[in-house]
Design a protein around this motif. Structure first.
Motif, PDB file in Angstrom:
ATOM      1  N   ILE A  38      45.056  38.205  28.033  1.00 21.69           N
ATOM      2  CA  ILE A  38      43.682  38.725  28.111  1.00 21.69           C
ATOM      3  C   ILE A  38      43.536  39.701  29.277  1.00 21.69           C
ATOM      4  CG2 ILE A  38      41.284  38.099  28.577  1.00 21.69           C
ATOM      5  CD1 ILE A  38      41.812  35.486  27.056  1.00 21.69           C
ATOM      6  N   MET A  39      44.053  39.309  30.446  1.00 21.02           N
ATOM      7  CA  MET A  39      43.965  40.194  31.599  1.00 21.02           C
ATOM      8  C   MET A  39      44.787  41.469  31.392  1.00 21.02           C
ATOM      9  SD  MET A  39      43.784  37.742  34.980  1.00 21.02           S
ATOM     10  CE  MET A  39      45.165  36.709  34.559  1.00 21.02           C
ATOM     11  N   GLY A  40      45.920  41.333  30.707  1.00 23.87           N
ATOM     12  CA  GLY A  40      46.732  42.509  30.405  1.00 23.87           C
ATOM     13  C   GLY A  40      45.993  43.484  29.505  1.00 23.87           C
ATOM     14  N   ALA A  45      43.049  48.524  28.877  1.00 30.74           N
ATOM     15  CA  ALA A  45      41.833  49.217  28.451  1.00 30.74           C
ATOM     16  C   ALA A  45      41.220  50.013  29.609  1.00 30.74           C
ATOM     17  CB  ALA A  45      40.820  48.207  27.913  1.00 30.74           C
ATOM     18  N   HIS A  46      41.214  49.419  30.800  1.00 33.65           N
ATOM     19  CA  HIS A  46      40.663  50.129  31.955  1.00 33.65           C
ATOM     20  C   HIS A  46      41.505  51.353  32.298  1.00 33.65           C
ATOM     21  CE1 HIS A  46      40.263  50.926  36.324  1.00 33.65           C
ATOM     22  NE2 HIS A  46      38.976  50.820  36.032  1.00 33.65           N
ATOM     23  N   THR A  47      42.823  51.218  32.206  1.00 39.12           N
ATOM     24  CA  THR A  47      43.700  52.358  32.490  1.00 39.12           C
ATOM     25  C   THR A  47      43.465  53.492  31.504  1.00 39.12           C
ATOM     26  OG1 THR A  47      45.393  50.889  33.421  1.00 39.12           O
ATOM     27  CG2 THR A  47      46.099  53.081  32.737  1.00 39.12           C
ATOM     28  N   VAL A  88      34.737  55.164  38.320  1.00 37.20           N
ATOM     29  CA  VAL A  88      35.354  54.179  37.421  1.00 37.20           C
ATOM     30  C   VAL A  88      36.554  53.492  38.057  1.00 37.20           C
ATOM     31  CG1 VAL A  88      34.598  55.406  35.356  1.00 37.20           C
ATOM     32  CG2 VAL A  88      36.833  55.940  36.350  1.00 37.20           C
ATOM     33  N   MET A  89      36.771  53.749  39.343  1.00 39.16           N
ATOM     34  CA  MET A  89      37.929  53.192  40.026  1.00 39.16           C
ATOM     35  C   MET A  89      37.528  52.039  40.949  1.00 39.16           C
ATOM     36  SD  MET A  89      40.693  54.651  39.126  1.00 39.16           S
ATOM     37  CE  MET A  89      41.034  56.012  38.006  1.00 39.16           C
ATOM     38  N   PRO A  90      38.426  51.075  41.140  1.00 41.10           N
ATOM     39  CA  PRO A  90      38.153  50.026  42.136  1.00 41.10           C
ATOM     40  C   PRO A  90      38.291  50.583  43.548  1.00 41.10           C
ATOM     41  CG  PRO A  90      40.349  49.766  41.217  1.00 41.10           C
ATOM     42  CD  PRO A  90      39.691  50.868  40.429  1.00 41.10           C
ATOM     43  N   SER A  91      37.791  49.859  44.515  1.00 42.98           N
ATOM     44  CA  SER A  91      37.915  50.298  45.898  1.00 42.98           C
ATOM     45  C   SER A  91      39.389  50.341  46.289  1.00 42.98           C
ATOM     46  CB  SER A  91      37.152  49.350  46.824  1.00 42.98           C
ATOM     47  OG  SER A  91      37.674  48.037  46.725  1.00 42.98           O
ATOM     48  N   PRO A 163      44.743  49.980  43.047  1.00 38.12           N
ATOM     49  CA  PRO A 163      45.250  48.613  42.834  1.00 38.12           C
ATOM     50  C   PRO A 163      44.774  48.061  41.504  1.00 38.12           C
ATOM     51  CG  PRO A 163      43.439  48.610  44.411  1.00 38.12           C
ATOM     52  CD  PRO A 163      43.757  50.058  44.136  1.00 38.12           C
ATOM     53  N   ARG A 164      45.602  47.257  40.892  1.00 35.50           N
ATOM     54  CA  ARG A 164      45.235  46.676  39.596  1.00 35.50           C
ATOM     55  C   ARG A 164      44.002  45.780  39.724  1.00 35.50           C
ATOM     56  NH1 ARG A 164      48.732  47.550  35.583  1.00 35.50           N
ATOM     57  NH2 ARG A 164      50.786  48.338  36.162  1.00 35.50           N
ATOM     58  N   LEU A 165      43.215  45.769  38.663  1.00 35.51           N
ATOM     59  CA  LEU A 165      41.954  45.024  38.683  1.00 35.51           C
ATOM     60  C   LEU A 165      42.149  43.524  38.620  1.00 35.51           C
ATOM     61  CD1 LEU A 165      39.765  47.169  36.256  1.00 35.51           C
ATOM     62  CD2 LEU A 165      39.637  47.095  38.739  1.00 35.51           C
ATOM     63  N   PHE A 166      43.219  43.080  37.974  1.00 29.46           N
ATOM     64  CA  PHE A 166      43.376  41.655  37.714  1.00 29.46           C
ATOM     65  C   PHE A 166      44.639  41.120  38.383  1.00 29.46           C
ATOM     66  CE2 PHE A 166      41.144  43.582  34.142  1.00 29.46           C
ATOM     67  CZ  PHE A 166      40.003  42.802  34.105  1.00 29.46           C
ATOM     68  N   PRO A 167      44.617  39.839  38.784  1.00 32.15           N
ATOM     69  CA  PRO A 167      45.821  39.236  39.363  1.00 32.15           C
ATOM     70  C   PRO A 167      46.861  38.925  38.286  1.00 32.15           C
ATOM     71  CG  PRO A 167      44.071  37.619  39.192  1.00 32.15           C
ATOM     72  CD  PRO A 167      43.473  38.940  38.781  1.00 32.15           C
ATOM     73  N   MET A 168      47.904  38.296  38.689  1.00 32.90           N
ATOM     74  CA  MET A 168      48.976  37.847  37.800  1.00 32.90           C
ATOM     75  C   MET A 168      49.828  38.995  37.281  1.00 32.90           C
ATOM     76  SD  MET A 168      46.971  34.842  35.651  1.00 32.90           S
ATOM     77  CE  MET A 168      48.425  34.279  34.781  1.00 32.90           C
ATOM     78  N   TYR A 169      49.656  40.213  37.829  1.00 27.33           N
ATOM     79  CA  TYR A 169      50.482  41.328  37.366  1.00 27.33           C
ATOM     80  C   TYR A 169      51.955  41.090  37.667  1.00 27.33           C
ATOM     81  CZ  TYR A 169      49.210  42.392  42.205  1.00 27.33           C
ATOM     82  OH  TYR A 169      48.947  42.314  43.543  1.00 27.33           O
ATOM     83  N   SER A 170      52.239  40.384  38.757  1.00 26.06           N
ATOM     84  CA  SER A 170      53.644  40.147  39.122  1.00 26.06           C
ATOM     85  C   SER A 170      54.340  39.260  38.087  1.00 26.06           C
ATOM     86  CB  SER A 170      53.737  39.510  40.506  1.00 26.06           C
ATOM     87  OG  SER A 170      53.009  38.291  40.549  1.00 26.06           O
ATOM     88  N   MET A 171      53.567  38.376  37.432  1.00 23.78           N
ATOM     89  CA  MET A 171      54.156  37.510  36.405  1.00 23.78           C
ATOM     90  C   MET A 171      54.624  38.304  35.205  1.00 23.78           C
ATOM     91  SD  MET A 171      51.586  34.214  36.449  1.00 23.78           S
ATOM     92  CE  MET A 171      52.506  33.455  35.129  1.00 23.78           C
TER      93      MET A 171
END
Length: 205
Positions: A38-40, A45-47, A88-91, A163-171
């Protein structure tokens, strides 16, 4: 003693037959993968949305840069691009804007010409080259900084890293940051005759 063993055996049989906790265990196994998917999807979609916004901003800025008053409006044009992207970008996002001018469309992103006397594909060993951008050294891109002059071709590029919006990207084996890029190439309006570009010969180190 025998009665106690019998009761223990009956309890074990009831526990073995009990399926009441199956759903909870199955969810505990499946939920990390489900959350990662889901986070992926949200990250992708955000990218894609950010890339679409970036391309739109660059197309508008490219048209503005070709106008006769572009030299005096460069700061405002860059600021409009930056404002539209950061919306549309995160800080923590960084935006790098680059403008390079060329004499012709065929020159865009081309290396400076050199005589490859040793046929190694590298400008070296005092080989002669043409310093098209007049910066005193051989370059893999012959463009000159800035938007140039009349009828020059302008390559306007924006590179955004955030930086990516969601955690768990390293997984998922993904990097911490996302980098997107967009470019536009247009010719300046012919409000004057195009100046011939003076090029200086040089020698590679």
């Amino acid at each position: 003693m025998i009665g106690r063993l019998s009761r223990t055996g009956a309890l074990l049989r009831r526990l073995h037959a009990d399926r009441g906790g199956n759903t909870l265990i199955e969810f505990a196994i499946v939920s990390p993968v489900l959350l990662l998917m889901i986070m992926g999807l949200f990250d992708m979609a955000h990218t894609q949305y950010s890339r679409s916004v970036l391309h739109g901003a660059m197309q508008k800025a490219g048209r503005d840069l070709t106008l006769e008053n572009a030299n005096s409006q460069q700061v405002n044009i860059d600021q409009r691009v930056t404002d539209q992207i950061t919306s549309v970008m995160p800080s923590g996002a960084t935006i790098d804007l680059e403008k390079l001018s060329f004499f012709e469309f065929a020159d865009v992103s081309e290396p400076e010409e050199f005589t490859d006397m040793n046929n190694d594909g590298i400008c070296n060993n005092n080989e002669p080259y043409i310093d098209a951008n007049e910066n005193g050294g051989w370059d893999a891109n012959r463009g000159r900084d800035g938007i140039g002059g009349a009828r020059d071709v302008v390559l306007y590029t924006a590179t955004v890293t955030y930086p990516r919006l969601f955690p768990m990207y390293s997984m998922a084996g993904l990097p911490d940051n996302v980098t997107i890029e967009a470019s536009t190439v247009l010719r300046n309006q012919p409000f004057d005759e195009q100046n011939d570009r003076v090029t200086t010969p040089g020698n590679c180190p």
